[in-house]
Design an enzyme around this catalytic site. Structure first.
Site, PDB file in Angstrom:
ATOM      1  N   SER A  46     -12.679  47.353 -65.451  1.00 39.30           N
ATOM      2  CA  SER A  46     -11.851  47.390 -66.656  1.00 39.30           C
ATOM      3  C   SER A  46     -10.590  48.162 -66.278  1.00 39.30           C
ATOM      4  CB  SER A  46     -12.616  48.089 -67.779  1.00 39.30           C
ATOM      5  OG  SER A  46     -11.880  47.996 -68.971  1.00 39.30           O
ATOM      6  N   GLU A  47      -9.422  47.547 -66.499  1.00 38.12           N
ATOM      7  CA  GLU A  47      -8.218  48.080 -65.852  1.00 38.12           C
ATOM      8  C   GLU A  47      -7.727  49.416 -66.396  1.00 38.12           C
ATOM      9  OE1 GLU A  47      -8.409  45.050 -67.262  1.00 38.12           O
ATOM     10  OE2 GLU A  47      -6.662  44.629 -68.518  1.00 38.12           O
ATOM     11  N   ASN A  48      -8.348  49.911 -67.477  1.00 39.28           N
ATOM     12  CA  ASN A  48      -7.987  51.257 -67.913  1.00 39.28           C
ATOM     13  C   ASN A  48      -8.641  52.329 -67.032  1.00 39.28           C
ATOM     14  OD1 ASN A  48     -10.408  50.284 -69.158  1.00 39.28           O
ATOM     15  ND2 ASN A  48     -10.427  52.113 -70.429  1.00 39.28           N
ATOM     16  N   SER A  88      -6.602  52.217 -60.528  1.00 36.81           N
ATOM     17  CA  SER A  88      -7.110  50.959 -61.050  1.00 36.81           C
ATOM     18  C   SER A  88      -6.211  49.798 -60.624  1.00 36.81           C
ATOM     19  CB  SER A  88      -7.179  51.039 -62.571  1.00 36.81           C
ATOM     20  OG  SER A  88      -7.692  49.855 -63.093  1.00 36.81           O
TER      21      SER A  88
END
Lengths: 218, 233
Positions: A46-48, A88
């Protein structure tokens, strides 16, 4: 019959391989997580800043400090890791994420994708989509073959502003699975009961139809 | 006390020196891991004409969204906005300038600023509207866009726990943009849930070294949830 959202997710999930790190976009791509083939392990990014995203939490597990890129509360699986946004996107931009699934408004025969802005409508932003399409070596776009007015979303040239140029090689729609090669869509599979003629009529971009186009099975 | 002690005791002191027209970078993703009390202090101060770089702009009535109420933001640099009506209104009326920036590029713009890198090349955005007017260069047959760092007058960040020297640890995905934001401010102000004495944190577990932090304050946090998703037990 056109594929349901679940069937589209199910078909894409067949592309998952053991040991893949996977980023799923918001919407139908999220459903892919429900159809991981038996006997393989994949980890969701999840890119956060989370690798190893788990299910939604129970009331007891709920934690405001643990969310996914869709801002939903989530959990971590065993073996997860958490890191900054720049780490990320280093993973994403550095091509370390094995498989990316995202939605789109339009895709064209050059592998261009438009997915973030419709001029004249409210523009909310690209989030991480431009980073994902620019870097991921292995992307599948999931979208409907035509828009709600019947206009094809598979074009010779994207009409909408691009999210990325020359980066898409595979598209799964509610009618077909196609690959993009040498400036054309190649029809690889069709949805059960959907005729080649229907797909041809709903594909505006150059389309190559092989002699035999197998039906998907579910 | 030590010259390394960064602790301040009031939010007035924490944001002292912030004036009209300054640039601020802020940590947070959605409303997770945002410096909520520092934002409220900026609202209280009433400074205007701010340029703010943050992944999002809060929601109506919470987070950076509160700075829209008195039109304190002139320019917003973000990857995803429009979770709030006030933002939409001010954007449509032209009162608020919005510079949409890909999320990874935004993180890198902050990281680069903190690392003394004025600009960097990235493949992200090549061939799209955000590359218009920017220098493009080819490396090994691929095109890359030149993006500039965002150096800010103030950085406002939220960590979980820090020692008095400003060595800080984040909690879960409340980390997000905070470590990069912390490096990008001429003055970096950090608020935390707990301040401990130097020596109490394991040095190998520190995420942000105290060198980046100028002012440190302990606060209490509402930690509002944007999308509360749960499964049954």
């Amino acid at each position: 019959m056109t594929l349901s959202r679940e069937q589209m997710a199910q078909r894409v999930a067949r592309e998952l391989k053991d040991g893949y790190y996977v980023n799923l976009g918001i919407g139908i791509p999220t459903l892919v997580a429900n159809y991981i083939p038996e006997g393989i392990e994949v980890m969701f990014q999840s890119e956060n800043g989370l690798l190893g995203m788990g299910a939604y939490p129970t009331e007891e597990e709920l934690d405001a400090d643990l969310i996914n890129a869709g801002k939903e509360t989530v959990t971590t699986i065993k073996g997860a890791s958490i890191f900054s946004s720049s780490d990320s996107f280093a993973m994403i931009r550095g091509g370390h994420v094995d498989f990316t699934v995202l939605g789109a408004f339009e895709v064209d025969v050059q592998g261009n994708i438009a997915s973030w802005m419709v001029p004249g409508k409210l523009i909310k932003g690209m989030g991480g989509a431009m980073d994902l399409v620019a870097a991921a070596p292995n992307i599948i776009v999931i979208m409907t073959h035509a828009d709600k007015y019947g206009n094809s979303k598979l074009l010779d040239h994207c009409a909408l502003p691009l999210t990325g140029a020359g980066c898409i090689k595979r598209v799964l729609t509610d009618l077909a699975y196609l690959e993009i090669e040498n400036g054309a869509f190649i029809l690889k599979e069709r949805a059960p009961g959907v005729s080649v003629e229907e797909i041809v009529s709903k594909t505006a971009g150059k389309l190559i139809v092989p002699d035999h186009v197998p039906e998907m099975t579910f | 006390m030590s010259g390394f002690d960064k602790v301040v005791h009031s939010y007035d002191e924490a944001m002292q020196g912030l004036t009209d027209g300054m640039t601020i970078v802020a940590g947070g993703f959605g409303i997770c891991g945002i410096p909520e009390n520092l934002i409220n202090q900026i609202k209280k101060m009433g400074v205007k004409g701010l340029t703010i770089a943050s992944n999002n702009c809060g929601v109506d009535g919470f987070g950076l969204g509160v700075l829209l109420e008195d039109k304190q933001i002139k320019t917003m640099i973000a990857s995803y906005v429009g979770e709030n009506k006030l933002f939409e209104q001010q954007m449509m009326s032209g009162e608020l300038e919005v510079i949409l920036t890909p999320q990874g590029t935004l993180a890198e713009k902050m990281r680069a600023a903190g690392a003394g890198i004025p600009a960097f090349y990235t493949a992200t955005g090549y061939g799209t509207p955000i590359a218009e007017g920017k220098e493009v260069r080819e490396f090994n047959g691929r095109h890359y866009v030149l993006e500039e760092a965002i150096k800010a007058d103030f950085a406002i960040v939220k960590a979980w726990k820090a020692d008095r020297y400003g060595n800080a640890i984040y909690r879960h995905t409340a980390m997000n943009f905070n470590p990069m934001a912390a490096t990008a401010g001429k003055i970096t102000v950090m608020e935390v849930e707990e301040i401990v004495e130097p020596g109490e944190l394991d040095p190998t577990q520190v995420h942000t070294p105290g060198i980046y932090v100028d002012r440190l304050i302990q606060g209490t946090f509402e930690k509002r949830i944007e999308r509360r998703t749960v499964r049954s037990a």
